[in-house]
Design a protein around this motif. Sequence first.
Motif, PDB file in Angstrom:
ATOM      1  N   ILE A  66      16.422   4.907  24.080  1.00  0.00           N
ATOM      2  CA  ILE A  66      17.303   3.708  23.342  1.00  0.00           C
ATOM      3  C   ILE A  66      18.159   4.465  22.381  1.00  0.00           C
ATOM      4  N   ILE A  67      17.552   5.372  21.313  1.00  0.00           N
ATOM      5  CA  ILE A  67      18.164   5.909  20.265  1.00  0.00           C
ATOM      6  C   ILE A  67      17.898   7.510  20.168  1.00  0.00           C
ATOM      7  N   LYS A  68      18.408   8.125  19.425  1.00  0.00           N
ATOM      8  CA  LYS A  68      18.154   9.673  19.379  1.00  0.00           C
ATOM      9  C   LYS A  68      17.046   9.856  18.350  1.00  0.00           C
ATOM     10  N   THR A  69      15.929  10.631  18.786  1.00  0.00           N
ATOM     11  CA  THR A  69      15.029  10.608  18.031  1.00  0.00           C
ATOM     12  C   THR A  69      14.541  12.108  17.986  1.00  0.00           C
ATOM     13  N   ARG A  70      13.646  12.516  16.781  1.00  0.00           N
ATOM     14  CA  ARG A  70      13.244  13.803  16.891  1.00  0.00           C
ATOM     15  C   ARG A  70      12.294  14.144  17.919  1.00  0.00           C
ATOM     16  N   LYS A  71      12.178  15.132  18.366  1.00  0.00           N
ATOM     17  CA  LYS A  71      11.299  15.726  19.306  1.00  0.00           C
ATOM     18  C   LYS A  71       9.709  15.631  19.137  1.00  0.00           C
ATOM     19  N   MET A  72       9.152  15.158  20.081  1.00  0.00           N
ATOM     20  CA  MET A  72       7.542  15.201  19.835  1.00  0.00           C
ATOM     21  C   MET A  72       7.239  16.576  20.153  1.00  0.00           C
ATOM     22  N   THR A  73       6.176  17.039  19.360  1.00  0.00           N
ATOM     23  CA  THR A  73       5.574  18.150  19.757  1.00  0.00           C
ATOM     24  C   THR A  73       4.900  18.190  20.978  1.00  0.00           C
ATOM     25  N   LYS A  74       4.888  19.766  21.616  1.00  0.00           N
ATOM     26  CA  LYS A  74       4.240  19.792  23.024  1.00  0.00           C
ATOM     27  C   LYS A  74       2.613  19.639  22.685  1.00  0.00           C
ATOM     28  N   ARG A  75       2.205  20.055  21.720  1.00  0.00           N
ATOM     29  CA  ARG A  75       0.677  19.925  21.546  1.00  0.00           C
ATOM     30  C   ARG A  75       0.465  18.155  21.413  1.00  0.00           C
ATOM     31  N   LEU A 107      10.409   1.225  16.271  1.00  0.00           N
ATOM     32  CA  LEU A 107      10.663   2.115  17.408  1.00  0.00           C
ATOM     33  C   LEU A 107      11.820   3.096  16.447  1.00  0.00           C
ATOM     34  N   SER A 108      12.345   2.634  15.522  1.00  0.00           N
ATOM     35  CA  SER A 108      13.282   3.417  14.787  1.00  0.00           C
ATOM     36  C   SER A 108      12.653   4.638  13.949  1.00  0.00           C
ATOM     37  N   LEU A 109      11.331   4.200  13.847  1.00  0.00           N
ATOM     38  CA  LEU A 109      10.582   5.159  12.831  1.00  0.00           C
ATOM     39  C   LEU A 109      10.467   6.458  13.476  1.00  0.00           C
ATOM     40  N   PHE A 110      10.533   6.530  14.644  1.00  0.00           N
ATOM     41  CA  PHE A 110      10.396   7.782  15.257  1.00  0.00           C
ATOM     42  C   PHE A 110      11.568   8.639  14.980  1.00  0.00           C
ATOM     43  N   LYS A 111      12.521   8.202  14.501  1.00  0.00           N
ATOM     44  CA  LYS A 111      13.649   9.163  14.028  1.00  0.00           C
ATOM     45  C   LYS A 111      13.291   9.846  12.926  1.00  0.00           C
ATOM     46  N   LYS A 112      12.453   9.315  11.956  1.00  0.00           N
ATOM     47  CA  LYS A 112      12.043   9.874  10.573  1.00  0.00           C
ATOM     48  C   LYS A 112      10.813  10.801  10.690  1.00  0.00           C
ATOM     49  N   ILE A 113       9.990  10.830  12.033  1.00  0.00           N
ATOM     50  CA  ILE A 113       8.630  11.309  11.631  1.00  0.00           C
ATOM     51  C   ILE A 113       8.657  12.827  11.923  1.00  0.00           C
ATOM     52  N   ASN A 114       8.192  13.631  10.757  1.00  0.00           N
ATOM     53  CA  ASN A 114       8.043  15.084  10.781  1.00  0.00           C
ATOM     54  C   ASN A 114       6.521  15.650  11.126  1.00  0.00           C
ATOM     55  N   LYS A 136       0.787  -1.099   0.028  1.00  0.00           N
ATOM     56  CA  LYS A 136      -0.029   0.148   0.216  1.00  0.00           C
ATOM     57  C   LYS A 136       0.823   1.183  -0.038  1.00  0.00           C
ATOM     58  N   LYS A 137       0.490   2.333  -0.568  1.00  0.00           N
ATOM     59  CA  LYS A 137       1.048   3.540  -0.358  1.00  0.00           C
ATOM     60  C   LYS A 137       1.026   4.204   1.082  1.00  0.00           C
ATOM     61  N   LEU A 138       1.851   3.934   1.836  1.00  0.00           N
ATOM     62  CA  LEU A 138       1.840   4.581   3.192  1.00  0.00           C
ATOM     63  C   LEU A 138       2.903   5.354   3.457  1.00  0.00           C
ATOM     64  N   SER A 139       2.546   6.310   4.439  1.00  0.00           N
ATOM     65  CA  SER A 139       3.583   7.327   4.980  1.00  0.00           C
ATOM     66  C   SER A 139       4.156   6.696   6.063  1.00  0.00           C
ATOM     67  N   LEU A 140       5.076   7.335   6.712  1.00  0.00           N
ATOM     68  CA  LEU A 140       5.627   6.818   7.906  1.00  0.00           C
ATOM     69  C   LEU A 140       4.858   6.629   9.090  1.00  0.00           C
ATOM     70  N   GLU A 141       4.021   7.751   9.174  1.00  0.00           N
ATOM     71  CA  GLU A 141       3.097   7.667  10.342  1.00  0.00           C
ATOM     72  C   GLU A 141       2.228   6.553  10.244  1.00  0.00           C
ATOM     73  N   GLU A 142       1.685   6.301   8.917  1.00  0.00           N
ATOM     74  CA  GLU A 142       0.785   5.223   8.708  1.00  0.00           C
ATOM     75  C   GLU A 142       1.386   4.013   8.984  1.00  0.00           C
ATOM     76  N   THR A 143       2.892   3.762   8.530  1.00  0.00           N
ATOM     77  CA  THR A 143       3.464   2.603   8.778  1.00  0.00           C
ATOM     78  C   THR A 143       3.537   2.374  10.490  1.00  0.00           C
ATOM     79  N   LEU A 144       3.801   3.257  11.251  1.00  0.00           N
ATOM     80  CA  LEU A 144       4.154   3.245  12.724  1.00  0.00           C
ATOM     81  C   LEU A 144       2.752   2.809  13.281  1.00  0.00           C
ATOM     82  N   ILE A 145       1.506   3.189  12.987  1.00  0.00           N
ATOM     83  CA  ILE A 145       0.201   2.974  13.322  1.00  0.00           C
ATOM     84  C   ILE A 145      -0.107   1.323  12.734  1.00  0.00           C
TER      85      ILE A 145
END
Length: 130
Positions: free
Chosen positions: A75-84, A40-47, A16-25
Motif C-alpha cells: 500500500i505505502i512505500k516503507t523502509r526495507k526489512m532487514t534480511k536477518r 501500518l504506516s509506522l513501518f515507514k519510520k522503523i529503523n 508511557k515512554k514508548l519507541s516506534l517499535e514498542e508502539t507497533l507491538i
Amino acid sequence: AINVALKLQRWISQIKKLSLEETLIYAIKTKDIRTIIASLSLFKKINNWTSLYKLAKKENLIRQVGALYDVSRTIIKTRKMTKRFRNLSLPKKTEKFQYIIEEFKSDNFQDIEKKWKVFIPLNKADLVDY
C-alpha cells in the motif's frame, strides 16, 4: 494514514515512554482493526529492526509483524526489512497458522497469509484511503 499513526504513537508515548517499535507491538496486541490499520504506516519510520524483533519475540508476534509489514509494502512505500529479520521470522514448515484477530481472514492477501502462516484481518477495500 501517516498522521493517524503518528498521533497514535504520540498518544501512547504520552501515557508511557514508548519507541516506534514498542508502539507497533502495542497496536498489534490491542487486536483492534482501526489501530492495526493506523499502525501500518509506522513501518515507514522503523529503523531498529533488531529491537522490533526482540519485542515481537517476547510477545510471540514475530510472524504477525512480518505479515503486516508485507501488507503495508503493498500500500505505502516503507523502509526495507532487514534480511536477518525476515529469515528469522519466516515460519517453519511444521508451524500452524495464527490469527492476528480471531476468525478474521483476508480475501486479497492470501499469498502473504501463506508465506507467513498468519491470517490477516484486512482486505484491500479497508486500505483504500491509505
